[in-house]
Design a protein around this motif. Sequence first.
Motif, PDB file in Angstrom:
ATOM      1  N   ILE A   9     -33.925  49.457  30.443  1.00  9.28           N
ATOM      2  CA  ILE A   9     -34.965  49.902  29.513  1.00  9.28           C
ATOM      3  C   ILE A   9     -34.891  51.416  29.337  1.00  9.28           C
ATOM      4  O   ILE A   9     -35.020  51.925  28.222  1.00  9.28           O
ATOM      5  N   LEU A  10     -34.647  52.161  30.419  1.00 10.32           N
ATOM      6  CA  LEU A  10     -34.491  53.611  30.308  1.00 10.32           C
ATOM      7  C   LEU A  10     -33.315  53.968  29.410  1.00 10.32           C
ATOM      8  O   LEU A  10     -33.409  54.887  28.587  1.00 10.32           O
ATOM      9  N   ASP A  11     -32.205  53.228  29.548  1.00 12.26           N
ATOM     10  CA  ASP A  11     -31.034  53.468  28.697  1.00 12.26           C
ATOM     11  C   ASP A  11     -31.356  53.193  27.236  1.00 12.26           C
ATOM     12  O   ASP A  11     -30.965  53.955  26.346  1.00 12.26           O
ATOM     13  N   LEU A  12     -32.073  52.102  26.966  1.00 11.53           N
ATOM     14  CA  LEU A  12     -32.437  51.770  25.591  1.00 11.53           C
ATOM     15  C   LEU A  12     -33.388  52.805  24.993  1.00 11.53           C
ATOM     16  O   LEU A  12     -33.259  53.187  23.823  1.00 11.53           O
ATOM     17  N   LEU A  13     -34.334  53.279  25.778  1.00 17.16           N
ATOM     18  CA  LEU A  13     -35.254  54.318  25.304  1.00 17.16           C
ATOM     19  C   LEU A  13     -34.510  55.618  25.011  1.00 17.16           C
ATOM     20  O   LEU A  13     -34.784  56.298  24.023  1.00 17.16           O
ATOM     21  N   GLN A  14     -33.555  55.945  25.863  1.00 19.99           N
ATOM     22  CA  GLN A  14     -32.758  57.153  25.637  1.00 19.99           C
ATOM     23  C   GLN A  14     -31.917  57.019  24.366  1.00 19.99           C
ATOM     24  O   GLN A  14     -31.808  57.953  23.583  1.00 19.99           O
ATOM     25  N   GLN A  15     -31.356  55.832  24.144  1.00 20.77           N
ATOM     26  CA  GLN A  15     -30.574  55.583  22.935  1.00 20.77           C
ATOM     27  C   GLN A  15     -31.461  55.703  21.691  1.00 20.77           C
ATOM     28  O   GLN A  15     -31.065  56.310  20.691  1.00 20.77           O
ATOM     29  N   LEU A  16     -32.668  55.150  21.748  1.00 23.57           N
ATOM     30  CA  LEU A  16     -33.610  55.249  20.631  1.00 23.57           C
ATOM     31  C   LEU A  16     -33.990  56.709  20.362  1.00 23.57           C
ATOM     32  O   LEU A  16     -34.003  57.156  19.215  1.00 23.57           O
ATOM     33  N   GLU A  17     -34.251  57.459  21.415  1.00 20.07           N
ATOM     34  CA  GLU A  17     -34.599  58.869  21.269  1.00 20.07           C
ATOM     35  C   GLU A  17     -33.454  59.649  20.622  1.00 20.07           C
ATOM     36  O   GLU A  17     -33.670  60.479  19.738  1.00 20.07           O
ATOM     37  N   GLN A  18     -32.225  59.356  21.026  1.00 16.62           N
ATOM     38  CA  GLN A  18     -31.062  60.045  20.464  1.00 16.62           C
ATOM     39  C   GLN A  18     -30.909  59.718  18.979  1.00 16.62           C
ATOM     40  O   GLN A  18     -30.633  60.602  18.170  1.00 16.62           O
ATOM     41  N   GLN A  19     -31.113  58.463  18.618  1.00 13.32           N
ATOM     42  CA  GLN A  19     -30.990  58.063  17.217  1.00 13.32           C
ATOM     43  C   GLN A  19     -32.070  58.735  16.373  1.00 13.32           C
ATOM     44  O   GLN A  19     -31.802  59.155  15.249  1.00 13.32           O
ATOM     45  N   GLU A  20     -33.266  58.843  16.894  1.00 13.48           N
ATOM     46  CA  GLU A  20     -34.345  59.507  16.158  1.00 13.48           C
ATOM     47  C   GLU A  20     -34.058  60.987  15.998  1.00 13.48           C
ATOM     48  O   GLU A  20     -34.358  61.589  14.973  1.00 13.48           O
ATOM     49  N   PHE A  21     -33.451  61.605  17.018  1.00 14.54           N
ATOM     50  CA  PHE A  21     -33.125  63.021  16.965  1.00 14.54           C
ATOM     51  C   PHE A  21     -32.045  63.294  15.924  1.00 14.54           C
ATOM     52  O   PHE A  21     -32.085  64.297  15.225  1.00 14.54           O
ATOM     53  N   GLU A  22     -31.073  62.390  15.796  1.00 15.09           N
ATOM     54  CA  GLU A  22     -29.954  62.575  14.883  1.00 15.09           C
ATOM     55  C   GLU A  22     -30.298  62.184  13.450  1.00 15.09           C
ATOM     56  O   GLU A  22     -29.609  62.585  12.525  1.00 15.09           O
TER      57      GLU A  22
END
Length: 83
Positions: A49-62
Motif C-alpha cells: 500500500i505504501l508503494d502504491l501511494l508513493q506511485q500515485l503521489e509521483q503520478q500526481e506530481f508529474e
Amino acid sequence: MSVMLSAGGRKVMDTTWLDSKHYRSICDEIGERLRQQIDRTTTSMPQKILDLLQQLEQQEFEAPSLVPSLAEMEPLKIGDPIA
C-alpha cells in the motif's frame, strides 16, 4: 456490460452505463472492505500500500496542471476572439 481492450492490451470493462451514484457506492464499498482487511493494531501500513501511494503521489506530481497560472493568463481586450 461489455469488455474492451485498453491501449496496453489489458481487458477493461466498459463502464459508460454507470452513473455517479453507482460509482460512489462502489468506492464506498471498496473503502469499507479495505477498512475491514487492514489491521488497525499495526503501527505502519503494508509495504504494498505504501508503494502504491508513493506511485500515485509521483503520478500526481508529474501530471500537468489543468489550471493556467496567472502568468499564462492574459486579460481579454474588447474585440479579442474568445478561444
